[in-house]
Design a protein around this motif. Structure first.
Motif, PDB file in Angstrom:
ATOM      1  N   GLN A 148       1.144  -1.309   0.031  1.00 16.76           N
ATOM      2  CA  GLN A 148      -0.174  -0.611   0.135  1.00 16.76           C
ATOM      3  C   GLN A 148       0.947   1.314  -0.086  1.00 16.76           C
ATOM      4  OE1 GLN A 148      -3.089  -0.122   3.597  1.00 16.76           O
ATOM      5  NE2 GLN A 148      -4.447  -1.768   2.226  1.00 16.76           N
ATOM      6  N   ILE A 149       1.525   1.287   0.618  1.00 13.14           N
ATOM      7  CA  ILE A 149       2.203   2.350   1.104  1.00 13.14           C
ATOM      8  C   ILE A 149       3.230   2.819   0.008  1.00 13.14           C
ATOM      9  CG2 ILE A 149       4.315   3.861   2.359  1.00 13.14           C
ATOM     10  CD1 ILE A 149       3.464   2.293   4.769  1.00 13.14           C
ATOM     11  N   LEU A 150       3.651   1.525  -0.595  1.00 10.17           N
ATOM     12  CA  LEU A 150       4.793   1.698  -1.263  1.00 10.17           C
ATOM     13  C   LEU A 150       4.097   2.385  -2.869  1.00 10.17           C
ATOM     14  CD1 LEU A 150       7.066  -1.162  -0.963  1.00 10.17           C
ATOM     15  CD2 LEU A 150       7.396   0.462  -0.612  1.00 10.17           C
ATOM     16  N   LEU A 151       2.756   1.941  -2.955  1.00 12.59           N
ATOM     17  CA  LEU A 151       2.152   2.262  -4.340  1.00 12.59           C
ATOM     18  C   LEU A 151       1.613   3.591  -3.692  1.00 12.59           C
ATOM     19  CD1 LEU A 151      -0.030  -0.851  -4.651  1.00 12.59           C
ATOM     20  CD2 LEU A 151       1.391   0.051  -6.754  1.00 12.59           C
ATOM     21  N   SER A 152       1.708   3.608  -3.027  1.00  8.78           N
ATOM     22  CA  SER A 152       1.121   5.550  -2.823  1.00  8.78           C
ATOM     23  C   SER A 152       1.999   6.327  -3.173  1.00  8.78           C
ATOM     24  CB  SER A 152       0.634   6.141  -1.073  1.00  8.78           C
ATOM     25  OG  SER A 152      -0.802   4.964  -1.549  1.00  8.78           O
ATOM     26  N   LEU A 153       3.279   5.818  -2.491  1.00  6.75           N
ATOM     27  CA  LEU A 153       4.661   6.558  -3.002  1.00  6.75           C
ATOM     28  C   LEU A 153       4.875   7.013  -4.355  1.00  6.75           C
ATOM     29  CD1 LEU A 153       6.909   7.970  -2.263  1.00  6.75           C
ATOM     30  CD2 LEU A 153       8.620   6.011  -2.008  1.00  6.75           C
ATOM     31  N   CYS A 351       9.948   7.516 -14.306  1.00  5.14           N
ATOM     32  CA  CYS A 351      10.200   6.213 -13.590  1.00  5.14           C
ATOM     33  C   CYS A 351      11.720   5.924 -12.990  1.00  5.14           C
ATOM     34  CB  CYS A 351       9.464   4.979 -14.984  1.00  5.14           C
ATOM     35  SG  CYS A 351       7.611   4.908 -15.498  1.00  5.14           S
ATOM     36  N   GLN A 352      11.981   6.112 -13.640  1.00  2.00           N
ATOM     37  CA  GLN A 352      12.923   6.152 -13.212  1.00  2.00           C
ATOM     38  C   GLN A 352      13.402   6.650 -12.012  1.00  2.00           C
ATOM     39  OE1 GLN A 352      15.784   7.867 -15.629  1.00  2.00           O
ATOM     40  NE2 GLN A 352      16.909   6.884 -17.077  1.00  2.00           N
ATOM     41  N   THR A 353      13.146   7.949 -11.476  1.00  2.00           N
ATOM     42  CA  THR A 353      12.692   8.447  -9.847  1.00  2.00           C
ATOM     43  C   THR A 353      11.773   7.465  -9.131  1.00  2.00           C
ATOM     44  OG1 THR A 353      13.029  10.891 -11.680  1.00  2.00           O
ATOM     45  CG2 THR A 353      11.913  10.451  -8.466  1.00  2.00           C
ATOM     46  N   ALA A 354      10.599   7.520  -9.313  1.00  2.00           N
ATOM     47  CA  ALA A 354      10.280   6.749  -8.625  1.00  2.00           C
ATOM     48  C   ALA A 354      10.846   5.239  -8.402  1.00  2.00           C
ATOM     49  CB  ALA A 354       8.658   6.042  -9.345  1.00  2.00           C
ATOM     50  N   LEU A 355      11.461   4.370  -9.308  1.00  2.00           N
ATOM     51  CA  LEU A 355      12.350   3.576  -9.088  1.00  2.00           C
ATOM     52  C   LEU A 355      13.279   3.599  -7.949  1.00  2.00           C
ATOM     53  CD1 LEU A 355      12.493   1.665 -12.403  1.00  2.00           C
ATOM     54  CD2 LEU A 355      11.757   0.832 -10.730  1.00  2.00           C
ATOM     55  N   HIS A 356      13.969   4.545  -8.291  1.00  2.00           N
ATOM     56  CA  HIS A 356      15.020   5.371  -7.185  1.00  2.00           C
ATOM     57  C   HIS A 356      14.296   6.077  -5.557  1.00  2.00           C
ATOM     58  CE1 HIS A 356      19.390   7.882  -7.066  1.00  2.00           C
ATOM     59  NE2 HIS A 356      19.427   6.590  -5.413  1.00  2.00           N
ATOM     60  N   ALA A 357      13.409   6.381  -5.908  1.00  2.00           N
ATOM     61  CA  ALA A 357      13.108   6.008  -4.336  1.00  2.00           C
ATOM     62  C   ALA A 357      12.780   5.193  -3.746  1.00  2.00           C
ATOM     63  CB  ALA A 357      11.925   6.987  -4.387  1.00  2.00           C
ATOM     64  N   TYR A 366      10.961   4.631   5.578  1.00  2.00           N
ATOM     65  CA  TYR A 366       9.357   5.884   5.814  1.00  2.00           C
ATOM     66  C   TYR A 366       8.982   6.576   4.882  1.00  2.00           C
ATOM     67  CZ  TYR A 366      11.826   4.431  10.674  1.00  2.00           C
ATOM     68  OH  TYR A 366      12.616   4.173  12.287  1.00  2.00           O
ATOM     69  N   VAL A 367       8.524   6.819   4.655  1.00  2.00           N
ATOM     70  CA  VAL A 367       7.681   7.841   3.574  1.00  2.00           C
ATOM     71  C   VAL A 367       7.796   9.012   4.789  1.00  2.00           C
ATOM     72  CG1 VAL A 367       7.657   6.461   1.982  1.00  2.00           C
ATOM     73  CG2 VAL A 367       5.822   7.087   3.170  1.00  2.00           C
ATOM     74  N   LEU A 368       7.580  10.087   3.793  1.00  2.00           N
ATOM     75  CA  LEU A 368       7.001  11.530   4.464  1.00  2.00           C
ATOM     76  C   LEU A 368       5.147  12.289   3.873  1.00  2.00           C
ATOM     77  CD1 LEU A 368      10.402  13.808   4.338  1.00  2.00           C
ATOM     78  CD2 LEU A 368       9.113  13.136   6.215  1.00  2.00           C
ATOM     79  N   LEU A 369       4.827  12.660   4.346  1.00  2.00           N
ATOM     80  CA  LEU A 369       3.590  12.838   3.536  1.00  2.00           C
ATOM     81  C   LEU A 369       3.492  14.228   2.751  1.00  2.00           C
ATOM     82  CD1 LEU A 369       0.994  13.544   7.442  1.00  2.00           C
ATOM     83  CD2 LEU A 369       1.564  11.178   5.904  1.00  2.00           C
ATOM     84  N   GLY A 370       2.920  13.817   1.724  1.00  2.00           N
ATOM     85  CA  GLY A 370       3.198  14.412   0.642  1.00  2.00           C
ATOM     86  C   GLY A 370       2.219  15.859   0.917  1.00  2.00           C
ATOM     87  N   LEU A 498      -2.836   7.660   0.725  1.00  2.00           N
ATOM     88  CA  LEU A 498      -1.943   9.082   0.619  1.00  2.00           C
ATOM     89  C   LEU A 498      -1.348   9.758  -0.650  1.00  2.00           C
ATOM     90  CD1 LEU A 498      -1.215   8.695   4.397  1.00  2.00           C
ATOM     91  CD2 LEU A 498      -3.176   9.607   3.074  1.00  2.00           C
ATOM     92  N   THR A 499      -0.889  10.695  -0.855  1.00  2.00           N
ATOM     93  CA  THR A 499       0.143  11.001  -1.115  1.00  2.00           C
ATOM     94  C   THR A 499       1.226  11.059  -0.286  1.00  2.00           C
ATOM     95  OG1 THR A 499      -1.515  12.964  -2.345  1.00  2.00           O
ATOM     96  CG2 THR A 499       0.773  13.978  -2.348  1.00  2.00           C
ATOM     97  N   LEU A 500       2.428  10.871  -0.607  1.00  2.00           N
ATOM     98  CA  LEU A 500       3.418  10.878  -0.536  1.00  2.00           C
ATOM     99  C   LEU A 500       5.033  11.001  -1.254  1.00  2.00           C
ATOM    100  CD1 LEU A 500       3.046   7.015   1.507  1.00  2.00           C
ATOM    101  CD2 LEU A 500       2.662   8.796   2.529  1.00  2.00           C
ATOM    102  N   ASP A 501       6.410  11.391  -0.085  1.00  2.00           N
ATOM    103  CA  ASP A 501       7.145  12.013  -0.441  1.00  2.00           C
ATOM    104  C   ASP A 501       8.316  10.732  -0.150  1.00  2.00           C
ATOM    105  OD1 ASP A 501       6.588  13.476  -1.363  1.00  2.00           O
ATOM    106  OD2 ASP A 501       6.347  15.375  -0.337  1.00  2.00           O
ATOM    107  N   CYS A 502       9.535  10.821  -0.823  1.00  2.00           N
ATOM    108  CA  CYS A 502      10.416  10.232  -0.627  1.00  2.00           C
ATOM    109  C   CYS A 502      10.977  10.650   0.984  1.00  2.00           C
ATOM    110  CB  CYS A 502      11.659  10.320  -1.663  1.00  2.00           C
ATOM    111  SG  CYS A 502      13.090   8.847  -0.821  1.00  2.00           S
ATOM    112  N   PHE A 503      11.098   9.705   1.450  1.00  2.00           N
ATOM    113  CA  PHE A 503      12.024  10.404   3.001  1.00  2.00           C
ATOM    114  C   PHE A 503      13.356  10.828   3.110  1.00  2.00           C
ATOM    115  CE2 PHE A 503      14.319   9.346   6.924  1.00  2.00           C
ATOM    116  CZ  PHE A 503      13.625  10.484   8.205  1.00  2.00           C
ATOM    117  N   THR A 504      14.468  10.148   2.495  1.00  2.00           N
ATOM    118  CA  THR A 504      15.647   9.951   2.581  1.00  2.00           C
ATOM    119  C   THR A 504      15.954  11.416   1.368  1.00  2.00           C
ATOM    120  OG1 THR A 504      15.764   8.114   2.523  1.00  2.00           O
ATOM    121  CG2 THR A 504      17.690   9.133   1.304  1.00  2.00           C
TER     122      THR A 504
END
Length: 531
Positions: A148-153, A351-357, A366-370, A498-504
């Protein structure tokens, strides 16, 4: 004979940030990047004026690569942001806009750079400690037992790039494929130290997005004639592959400035071909089934291998050589389709950004709220903390109460302006007095409408307006309040919407923005070579 000119002396410019030229260009860059920020961001058309491809994009990597800057201050800023994007792929616009906001806000204060830099560093430390703490209400732990969280990210990253030209159904399809491609790069027998494989993006332009697919292994393009010759060949389960990164065309290597001595009557071409045939015989005796070459294979060697039922494919290219050399790791191919070249290029970057995230999330789960909610929540946290616990700051940082308040407000205003940049259609931006989240209300509402009742969900989608909340305009003066910390169990369970952001990436972007702003504010002179 051409005329020789004397070398001009270098120019030393003092206080490069104080001139009108620097301020105007910094404001122009901020305006350009701000207009691209978020899912509703406006696209920019890039072309070089001398012909060549034209690209429509809102991706920071493409924008900064195609945006020539000449002012030293902008060079420092764009270089720092491009370096961040090269390392983390995500958060380029976030980093650049925040850095611009910080520099512009602090310039209006008239304080010494030393004081500003020292207090900004303290406020950054306050933010990072909170975001990394267990009580942080912006951070959600990732459970790798659920998607769930990974798909939302992934979905949040795709949604933030409108130039991909995807509808909701296509976003869901590509999000699932990206997550599947990522999971295929994880070794089945993963130990404590995981070495991830590689996802290769294969272009299929001009086709429906919904036709995109993921295949395990490496997809190598061969001609139809080669394919018809390969298909009738029946092989056992074991399949031996020989990979060559050097040319097998029989060409002689460049000797540089050296001299090649050849005996009388010896043909270099025949000698090279003999060596190639010796290689072919060795491949046959080793029972190799497939020969792959980065460069060219001599036609005679190809024919020799074909007569011994060995498949030979040349001109593989440098991009496939790294995964081919590590073929015993996990590799997959993402066949990516889109309607045209411009949309496909933007989708590939995304897609490259998402794979890297996803890879970064493995390292820090972890992920952050977007949706602007992390920024506005941080603002509420910082204002409350500095207003109610200023003693330690004043003691450690050697500053006055007024200086602390001024710089804290400039820092918080920079974050608020960044969050407000997500609204591009003239709507009102609000923040609530309980969670400190971001809320948006559409523009051009009738005066009789009670606007606090209009927002249905906050920017990240975590909270609903059905709760008894009080709102205030973003960037308006209001009394500092302690935002609620620690996410509830129910909130964590709704992560699939949720709308999420990459934590790192976001944490690094925050650090890069503040540190780059401090570097720019500390510039006292710039030496330019005009030759």
């Amino acid at each position: 004979m051409s005329r020789l000119e004397a070398k001009k002396p270098s120019i030393c410019r003092r206080e490069p940030l104080t001139g009108e030229r620097a301020g105007a260009r910094l404001a122009a860059l901020r305006g350009l990047l701000t207009s691209c920020y978020g899912p509703a961001g406006r696209l920019k058309q890039l072309h070089n004026g001398r012909g060549g491809p034209v690209a429509a994009t809102s991706h920071s990597a493409a924008l900064l690569a195609g945006l020539p800057v000449s002012h030293p201050v902008l060079k420092v800023l764009t270089a720092a942001v491009r370096n961040h994007v090269a390392c983390f792929s995500d958060g380029g616009l976030f980093t650049a806009i925040l850095c611009c906001n910080l520099v512009e806000n602090v310039q209006r204060l008239g304080l010494t750079p030393t004081t500003v830099i020292r207090l900004n560093k303290h406020l950054l430390s306050l933010c990072t400690r909170y975001l990394k703490s267990e009580v942080c209400a912006c951070r959600i732990p990732v459970d790798f037992g659920s998607t769930q969280i990974l798909l939302s990210l992934v979905r949040s990253i795709l949604t933030s790039k409108p130039a991909c030209m995807l509808i909701a159904k296509e976003i869901d399809h590509i999000s699932t494929l990206i997550l599947k491609a990522f999971l295929l790069t994880i070794p089945e027998n993963a130990q404590e130290h995981i070495i991830l494989g590689k996802s290769i993006i294969v272009p299929l332009k001009g086709q429906r997005v919904i036709d995109s697919a993921v295949l395990p292994g490496i997809l190598i393009e061969v001609s139809e004639v080669q394919l018809m010759k390969i298909l009738p060949i029946k092989k056992s389960d074991s399949f031996k592959v020989a990979v060559f990164c050097v040319s097998l065309s029989g060409d002689l290597s460049d000797t540089g400035e050296g001299t090649l001595l050849v005996s009388y009557g010896v043909s270099l071409e025949n000698a090279a071909l003999d060596q190639l045939f010796n290689l072919g015989k060795q491949l046959v005796s080793d029972h190799v089934d497939l020969v792959l070459c980065q460069k060219v294979i001599h036609p005679s060697l190809k024919q020799f291998l074909r007569t011994h039922q060995i498949i030979a494919v040349d001109r593989i290219g440098v991009s496939l050589m790294e995964p081919l050399s590590k073929v015993t790791a996990t590799v997959c191919s993402l066949l990516l389709c889109n309607r045209n070249d411009t949309a496909w290029d933007e989708l590939k970057l995304t897609c490259q950004t998402a794979l890297h995230a996803l890879q970064l999330t493995v390292k820090e789960p972890y992920v952050l709220l977007g949706g602007g909610c992390t920024e506005t929540h941080l603002v509420a946290y910082i204002r409350h903390k500095t207003r109610n616990e200023p003693e330690s700051v004043l003691r450690d940082e050697r500053c006055s109460q007024t200086e602390l308040q001024l710089i804290t407000e400039a820092f918080c205003s920079a974050l608020e302006s960044l969050a407000g940049s997500l609204e591009h259609d003239g709507g009102e931006v609000l923040t609530d007095g309980k969670y400190g989240h971001f809320w948006s209300v559409q523009a051009n509402l009738p005066s009789a409408v009670n606007w606090p009742d209009l927002p249905s969900r906050c920017g990240c989608g975590l909270y609903s307006s059905q709760e008894e909340l009080s709102w205030s305009f973003l960037r308006s003066a209001h009394h500092p309040f302690p935002p609620q910390t620690c996410l509830s169990h129910e909130a964590k369970g709704s992560a699939n919407t949720l709308t999420l952001d990459c934590f790192t990436a976001k944490l690094s972007g925050l650090q890069v923005a503040v540190e780059t702003a401090s570097l720019i504010l500390d510039l006292s002179c710039v030496i330019e070579d005009t030759n």
